[in-house]
Design an enzyme around this catalytic site. Structure first.
Site, PDB file in Angstrom:
ATOM      1  N   ARG A 131       0.921  -1.198   0.098  1.00  0.00           N
ATOM      2  CA  ARG A 131       0.072   0.061  -0.149  1.00  0.00           C
ATOM      3  C   ARG A 131       0.698   1.281  -0.098  1.00  0.00           C
ATOM      4  O   ARG A 131       2.123   1.230   0.518  1.00  0.00           O
ATOM      5  CB  ARG A 131      -0.919   0.044   1.344  1.00  0.00           C
ATOM      6  CG  ARG A 131      -1.878  -0.729   1.146  1.00  0.00           C
ATOM      7  CD  ARG A 131      -2.933  -0.945   2.383  1.00  0.00           C
ATOM      8  NE  ARG A 131      -3.475   0.520   2.486  1.00  0.00           N
ATOM      9  CZ  ARG A 131      -3.525   1.328   3.434  1.00  0.00           C
ATOM     10  NH1 ARG A 131      -2.965   0.705   4.600  1.00  0.00           N
ATOM     11  NH2 ARG A 131      -4.150   2.099   3.700  1.00  0.00           N
ATOM     12  N   LYS A 143       3.364  -6.899  12.038  1.00  0.00           N
ATOM     13  CA  LYS A 143       2.462  -7.092  10.959  1.00  0.00           C
ATOM     14  C   LYS A 143       2.989  -8.395  10.369  1.00  0.00           C
ATOM     15  O   LYS A 143       4.005  -8.837  10.069  1.00  0.00           O
ATOM     16  CB  LYS A 143       2.756  -6.185   9.635  1.00  0.00           C
ATOM     17  CG  LYS A 143       1.936  -6.462   8.488  1.00  0.00           C
ATOM     18  CD  LYS A 143       2.024  -4.864   7.904  1.00  0.00           C
ATOM     19  CE  LYS A 143       1.374  -4.902   6.432  1.00  0.00           C
ATOM     20  NZ  LYS A 143       1.177  -3.733   5.840  1.00  0.00           N
ATOM     21  N   ARG A 147      -1.152   5.228  12.980  1.00  0.00           N
ATOM     22  CA  ARG A 147      -0.067   5.201  14.103  1.00  0.00           C
ATOM     23  C   ARG A 147      -0.703   5.205  15.377  1.00  0.00           C
ATOM     24  O   ARG A 147      -1.391   6.064  15.566  1.00  0.00           O
ATOM     25  CB  ARG A 147       1.025   5.901  13.553  1.00  0.00           C
ATOM     26  CG  ARG A 147       1.484   5.788  12.514  1.00  0.00           C
ATOM     27  CD  ARG A 147       2.877   6.318  12.219  1.00  0.00           C
ATOM     28  NE  ARG A 147       3.337   6.052  10.843  1.00  0.00           N
ATOM     29  CZ  ARG A 147       3.688   7.328  10.208  1.00  0.00           C
ATOM     30  NH1 ARG A 147       4.010   8.388  10.830  1.00  0.00           N
ATOM     31  NH2 ARG A 147       3.794   7.180   9.062  1.00  0.00           N
TER      32      ARG A 147
END
Ligand code: BTN
Length: 318
Positions: A115, A180, A313
């Site tokens: 992304r 992630k 964030r």
């Protein structure tokens, strides 16, 4: 080179002579190909005098028959040894008129897309690089919240395979804690208000244990569990979850999935910064709306945000 790899993938020793005979090439040509395997694919090959060559660890390659044996036989599956990006290949296939649905997989990507213009690190035979193409002719409702739906399906597939802590971060990251483990990139061609095709690109860190190329906190299924996984089984499990959640989304819209998605959202109630290019908005996560947009409390007022270029964030005070 990849034919040689397929001979070596069992992780046993093979003599240079036997490999040369199987490939119809000389022993020195085998040696050269082995050097390429190591340099280009980052694989490690043991060379032992009198025994021959052995991969440092056996490889379980992607295999359409195995994917079907694991239960996913409905979609045509195209597997590439190496490709720029499975999303890019999926878009080219749409252009060529290949009938959707179909699935594009690759052992590695040399220009994997993430992304917001980032690259997606895609080493050979370690991870899953997966692009499912769907034809959408139900108008905008079929697209609303779609990337969040895919995230939920990915998360459930990971949980099914034993990654019990997998959870979601808006809009469509799958995390374990603050690391992630999977990312999703949707690309759309055609007219979303009429007929279009959508490429559901999914990258899952499966057996990757080290890399210095990823510029964010990451983990993988093997790092979380201490064992390696069969990616053919993962493709089939992910396929089953995608079929289940895409059908629900198709029939009832994103509203039917909203509350389940929120239950698995790691950052509910947390203080965050929403980054949109050079702009930053501070707020507290309230949840998502019935279209998958983020609801943030900003200076005491609820606001909603959506769009592929946004990212969240955590704030230090969260
Ligand atoms: C993200 O930045 O979080 C999205 C990553 C998406 C990566 C996958 S890997 C398969 C597909 N092909 C690509 O080039 N990108 C997606």
């Amino acid at each position: 080179m990849l034919t040689l790899l397929k001979l070596l993938k069992d992780g046993r020793f093979h003599s240079g002579q036997a490999l040369g005979a199987a490939l119809g090439i000389s022993r020195s040509a085998v040696w050269k190909q082995l050097q390429h395997l190591e340099a280009d694919l980052g694989l490690s090959v043991h060379k032992v005098r009198g025994k021959g060559y052995q991969l440092a660890k056996p490889l379980l390659l992607l295999d359409v028959a195995q994917i079907c044996a694991n239960g996913l036989c409905e979609w045509p599956v195209h597997v590439f040894d190496s490709i720029d990006s499975t999303n890019a290949e999926a878009l080219r296939s749409i252009e060529r008129g290949v009938q959707a649905p179909f699935l594009v997989l690759a052992e590695r990507q040399i220009a994997g897309r993430g992304r917001r213009g980032r690259k997606w690190v895609s080493p050979f035979a370690d991870n899953l690089y997966h692009s499912l193409v769907l034809r959408i002719d139900g108008g905008m409702r079929q697209i609303e919240g779609l990337s969040l739906v895919v995230g939920l399906a990915v998360m459930h597939a990971l949980r099914d395979m034993g990654i019990a802590e997998a959870a979601l971060k808006w809009p469509n990251d799958v995390l374990v804690g603050d690391k992630k483990i999977a990312g999703i990139l949707l690309e759309l061609v055609g007219d979303p208000a009429d007929v279009c095709h959508v490429v559901l690109g999914v990258g899952i860190n499966v057996n990757m244990r080290s890399t210095d190329e990823v510029d964010q906190q990451w983990t993988s299924m093997s790092l979380e569990s201490g064992r390696d996984f069969d990616r053919n089984e993962l493709v089939a499990r992910l396929g089953a979850k995608l079929q289940q959640y895409l059908a629900l989304h198709h029939e009832a819209g994103f509203a039917a999935i909203q509350s389940e998605w929120e239950r698995f959202h790691l950052w509910q109630g947390r203080a965050v910064s929403l980054i949109a290019g050079v702009n930053r908005i501070d707020g507290v996560v309230m949840g998502i709306d019935h279209q998958g947009a983020l609801r943030l409390k900003v200076d005491g007022v609820e606001k909603t945000f959506s769009g592929g270029e946004l990212s969240l964030r955590l704030r230090d005070d969260s």
